[in-house]
Every structure is written in C-alpha cells, then in structure tokens.
Design a protein around this motif. Structure first.
Motif, PDB file in Angstrom:
ATOM      1  N   ALA A  32      53.139  35.371  32.358  1.00 43.92           N
ATOM      2  CA  ALA A  32      53.107  36.684  32.508  1.00 43.92           C
ATOM      3  C   ALA A  32      53.729  37.197  33.824  1.00 43.92           C
ATOM      4  N   ARG A  33      54.302  38.582  34.047  1.00 40.82           N
ATOM      5  CA  ARG A  33      54.971  39.488  34.693  1.00 40.82           C
ATOM      6  C   ARG A  33      54.506  38.978  36.345  1.00 40.82           C
ATOM      7  N   LEU A  34      55.796  39.572  37.084  1.00 41.02           N
ATOM      8  CA  LEU A  34      54.665  39.577  38.072  1.00 41.02           C
ATOM      9  C   LEU A  34      54.453  40.961  39.159  1.00 41.02           C
ATOM     10  N   VAL A  35      53.912  41.139  39.094  1.00 36.30           N
ATOM     11  CA  VAL A  35      52.743  42.951  39.893  1.00 36.30           C
ATOM     12  C   VAL A  35      52.577  42.445  40.716  1.00 36.30           C
ATOM     13  N   SER A  36      53.797  43.354  41.693  1.00 37.05           N
ATOM     14  CA  SER A  36      54.424  44.132  42.862  1.00 37.05           C
ATOM     15  C   SER A  36      53.342  44.943  43.672  1.00 37.05           C
ATOM     16  N   PRO A  37      52.787  44.285  44.780  1.00 32.78           N
ATOM     17  CA  PRO A  37      51.475  45.492  45.127  1.00 32.78           C
ATOM     18  C   PRO A  37      51.958  46.645  45.528  1.00 32.78           C
ATOM     19  N   ALA A  38      53.493  46.985  46.123  1.00 32.53           N
ATOM     20  CA  ALA A  38      53.946  47.979  46.171  1.00 32.53           C
ATOM     21  C   ALA A  38      54.336  48.524  45.118  1.00 32.53           C
ATOM     22  N   ASP A  39      53.939  48.532  43.617  1.00 34.79           N
ATOM     23  CA  ASP A  39      54.309  48.923  42.477  1.00 34.79           C
ATOM     24  C   ASP A  39      53.138  49.572  41.813  1.00 34.79           C
ATOM     25  N   PRO A  40      52.277  49.986  41.966  1.00 30.85           N
ATOM     26  CA  PRO A  40      50.668  50.802  40.736  1.00 30.85           C
ATOM     27  C   PRO A  40      51.180  50.773  39.735  1.00 30.85           C
ATOM     28  N   TRP A  41      52.149  51.566  39.905  1.00 30.68           N
ATOM     29  CA  TRP A  41      52.320  52.451  38.559  1.00 30.68           C
ATOM     30  C   TRP A  41      53.561  52.203  38.105  1.00 30.68           C
ATOM     31  N   GLU A  42      53.600  50.806  37.903  1.00 29.00           N
ATOM     32  CA  GLU A  42      54.717  49.983  36.788  1.00 29.00           C
ATOM     33  C   GLU A  42      54.428  50.227  35.926  1.00 29.00           C
ATOM     34  N   ASN A  43      54.084  50.543  34.779  1.00 27.79           N
ATOM     35  CA  ASN A  43      53.941  50.607  33.627  1.00 27.79           C
ATOM     36  C   ASN A  43      54.645  51.995  33.021  1.00 27.79           C
ATOM     37  N   TRP A  44      53.765  52.755  33.995  1.00 31.43           N
ATOM     38  CA  TRP A  44      55.126  54.267  33.908  1.00 31.43           C
ATOM     39  C   TRP A  44      55.970  54.279  34.426  1.00 31.43           C
ATOM     40  N   ASN A  45      56.204  53.954  35.047  1.00 27.71           N
ATOM     41  CA  ASN A  45      57.375  53.794  35.931  1.00 27.71           C
ATOM     42  C   ASN A  45      58.784  53.375  35.192  1.00 27.71           C
ATOM     43  N   TYR A 152      56.231  52.527  44.984  1.00 28.57           N
ATOM     44  CA  TYR A 152      57.390  52.866  44.448  1.00 28.57           C
ATOM     45  C   TYR A 152      56.853  54.361  42.883  1.00 28.57           C
ATOM     46  N   VAL A 153      57.691  54.631  43.669  1.00 30.25           N
ATOM     47  CA  VAL A 153      58.195  55.641  41.966  1.00 30.25           C
ATOM     48  C   VAL A 153      59.309  55.657  41.372  1.00 30.25           C
ATOM     49  N   VAL A 154      59.519  55.599  39.918  1.00 28.03           N
ATOM     50  CA  VAL A 154      60.678  55.890  39.114  1.00 28.03           C
ATOM     51  C   VAL A 154      60.989  57.458  38.912  1.00 28.03           C
ATOM     52  N   LEU A 155      61.549  58.336  39.750  1.00 24.91           N
ATOM     53  CA  LEU A 155      61.879  59.754  39.469  1.00 24.91           C
ATOM     54  C   LEU A 155      63.067  60.093  38.041  1.00 24.91           C
ATOM     55  N   PRO A 156      61.846  60.527  37.062  1.00 20.38           N
ATOM     56  CA  PRO A 156      63.655  61.244  36.298  1.00 20.38           C
ATOM     57  C   PRO A 156      64.395  61.660  36.144  1.00 20.38           C
ATOM     58  N   LEU A 157      65.732  61.127  35.635  1.00 18.69           N
ATOM     59  CA  LEU A 157      67.020  60.891  36.050  1.00 18.69           C
ATOM     60  C   LEU A 157      67.578  61.616  37.531  1.00 18.69           C
ATOM     61  N   LEU A 158      66.717  60.893  38.257  1.00 22.62           N
ATOM     62  CA  LEU A 158      66.841  60.772  40.107  1.00 22.62           C
ATOM     63  C   LEU A 158      67.360  59.389  40.166  1.00 22.62           C
ATOM     64  N   ARG A 216      66.314  44.051  35.031  1.00 21.20           N
ATOM     65  CA  ARG A 216      66.903  44.783  35.880  1.00 21.20           C
ATOM     66  C   ARG A 216      65.907  45.947  36.375  1.00 21.20           C
ATOM     67  N   TYR A 217      64.692  45.963  35.854  1.00 18.46           N
ATOM     68  CA  TYR A 217      63.987  46.895  36.748  1.00 18.46           C
ATOM     69  C   TYR A 217      63.149  46.495  37.852  1.00 18.46           C
ATOM     70  N   SER A 218      62.560  45.219  37.944  1.00 18.01           N
ATOM     71  CA  SER A 218      62.051  44.339  39.107  1.00 18.01           C
ATOM     72  C   SER A 218      63.713  44.569  39.857  1.00 18.01           C
ATOM     73  N   PHE A 219      64.471  43.720  39.544  1.00 21.23           N
ATOM     74  CA  PHE A 219      65.473  43.568  40.147  1.00 21.23           C
ATOM     75  C   PHE A 219      66.111  44.667  40.801  1.00 21.23           C
ATOM     76  N   VAL A 220      66.070  46.427  40.361  1.00 23.25           N
ATOM     77  CA  VAL A 220      66.249  47.488  41.328  1.00 23.25           C
ATOM     78  C   VAL A 220      65.398  48.343  42.265  1.00 23.25           C
ATOM     79  N   ARG A 221      64.022  47.674  42.036  1.00 19.36           N
ATOM     80  CA  ARG A 221      62.752  48.009  42.455  1.00 19.36           C
ATOM     81  C   ARG A 221      62.584  47.821  43.596  1.00 19.36           C
ATOM     82  N   LEU A 225      63.569  48.120  47.865  1.00 21.92           N
ATOM     83  CA  LEU A 225      63.045  48.483  48.905  1.00 21.92           C
ATOM     84  C   LEU A 225      62.680  47.661  50.393  1.00 21.92           C
ATOM     85  N   SER A 226      63.403  46.187  49.872  1.00 19.32           N
ATOM     86  CA  SER A 226      64.287  46.064  50.863  1.00 19.32           C
ATOM     87  C   SER A 226      65.848  46.728  51.947  1.00 19.32           C
ATOM     88  N   ARG A 227      66.302  47.822  50.724  1.00 20.44           N
ATOM     89  CA  ARG A 227      67.185  48.356  51.573  1.00 20.44           C
ATOM     90  C   ARG A 227      66.661  49.992  52.257  1.00 20.44           C
TER      91      ARG A 227
END
Length: 251
Positions: A32-45, A152-158, A216-221, A225-227
């Motif tokens: 199972a993929r680890l779920v980050s508590p900072a990323d509750p919208w992961e499916n959409w993101n 955490y949120v991934v914005l379209p194009l941004l 790539r998704y979790s790597f960038v996320r 957040l760390s940065r």
C-alpha cells in the motif's frame, strides 16, 4: 515551474520518503502506498500532477528546449538577471514585513546596485559585491506571521503549493515583472518570457528528477514541503512533532 528547482534542491533529503506506485493490475500483491497527513487531497492532486506533466511534455518543455538551444547563453543570462532583479525588490519588501530589517536593507542595496551600475539588472554586480540574493515571497511572510501551511495542493499549470502559499500567490503576482508593462500585450510578453526562462533553467533538473524518483509525485511533494519549511525558518527549522503539520514559527 520555478518552484521545482527549489524542491529538487531538497530532494536528496527526502528521497527515502518516496514510494513506488502500485503496478496496474497487481494491487493485491503490491504494498500500500504511504499516505502523508499533509496531503489529504492526494487523489485529486495526482490527477492535476499528471495533467501538468502532459502539458509540460507536449508543449512547455519542447518550447523551453528550443529557447535554450537557439537563444545565446549571454542573452538568456541577461534576461534572467533582469527578471531576478525585479523580483529582488519584492523580496526586500517581504524581508521588512517579516521583521528582518538587516536582510531587507541588504536586498535593497542589491536592487539599487544592480539597477544602477548593473544597467537595470542586466549585470549582476550585487552578487560580485557579496550582496547575496535571499528570495522571499508572501507565502513565506504569512508563515512567519503564524499561518500554518494547510494541506498540500497541486495547482493546474503552476505545480506544487499549499493552501497558505496559494493564498500568497496572488499578492506575489501583483509585484511580478509582468505587471510593469502598461499594455496587455506587453504583460503577456513578459509573462511568457518569465515562463520560458524558468523552464529552460530547469531542463537539467527535471531530467535528473526523472532518473532518480521512484514516484515523482511523492518525491516532489515531500521535497517541496521540506523546502518551504526550511525557508520559513531561514534554514533553521525546529524539530518536528509529526502529529502537527504546522510549520509557522511559534510566537
């Protein structure tokens, strides 16, 4: 896209947090993929992340590669210096807003130096004089004022962001280089130049990301957040209580 350069700088510290996505059709045996508590919208993101990747692969990256290949390095460096000098002025304002007058004065001196003897920022004399760039944005200022990052949120194009950074983004854009021209055509031209310059600067970085990231998704996320945590605390974040996702300085 410019954010990606910063997140990859922290990626080596967070690579261990990246997990490979389950192979299609093998969900029973895959871990199972680890779920980050900072990323509750992961499916959409993840869907937005995939959309951004598609746009980048088919439109943005090829144009950026052409820009890199056909525009001389000297010209690209000058363009980057001018755009960076304009953004430095807003960074200086944020330094003052964050209660760091010494850093604000140093950034102001950098802007004055590059605008005058640097020919409106074309030449980066500030760095030569050891007036280092300390970039700040309004999202960082909100963090210093006590606002937590939110999900955490991934914005379209941004690309990668958080609720706090998304709230600060419109304020940042009010003072962006593209706001300087008096005509819409001029603003769009400067905005396109900003995007081209930013993406061309990241071509080697994103190639490295493609090579080292299992997911790539979790790597960038995780790197983003760390940065951002590091930036809010000017490189000295406190030890984290992993039950609390907030990263704003305690008052």
């Amino acid at each position: 896209m410019k954010r990606l350069g910063a997140v990859v700088a922290a990626a080596a510290l967070t690579a261990g947090c990246a997990t490979a996505p389950a192979p299609a059709g093998d969900t029973a045996s895959a871990p199972a993929r680890l779920v980050s508590p900072a990323d509750p919208w992961e499916n959409w993101n993840r869907k937005v992340f995939a959309f951004n990747d598609t746009v980048d692969e088919n439109v943005v990256r090829p144009v950026a590669e052409a820009y890199r290949d056909y525009v001389p390095q000297l010209v690209r460096t000058g363009v980057g210096n001018v755009l960076g000098n304009i953004r430095d002025a807003w960074s200086a304002v944020n330094q003052f807003l964050q209660g760091k007058p010494a850093d604000g004065l140093e950034m102001s001196a950098r802007v004055v130096t590059n605008t005058t003897i640097g020919l409106f920022g074309l030449l980066d004399w500030g760095t030569q004089l050891r007036l280092d760039r300390r970039s700040e944005d309004f999202g960082q200022t909100l963090g210093v004022w006590g606002a937590g990052p939110g999900p955490y949120v991934v914005l379209p194009l941004l690309g990668p962001s958080s609720v706090r950074d998304t709230a600060g983004w419109p304020v940042d854009r009010l003072f962006a280089p593209s706001r300087l021209p008096e005509t819409d055509a001029g603003s769009y031209a400067v905005l396109a130049t900003e995007l081209l310059q930013a993406r061309s600067d990241l071509l080697d970085t994103t190639q490295l990301l493609d090579q080292v990231a299992l997911d790539r998704y979790s790597f960038v996320r995780d790197a983003y957040l760390s940065r951002r945590l590091d930036q809010v605390y000017d490189g000295a974040p406190p030890l984290q209580d992993y039950g609390d996702e907030g990263d704003s300085p305690a008052k």
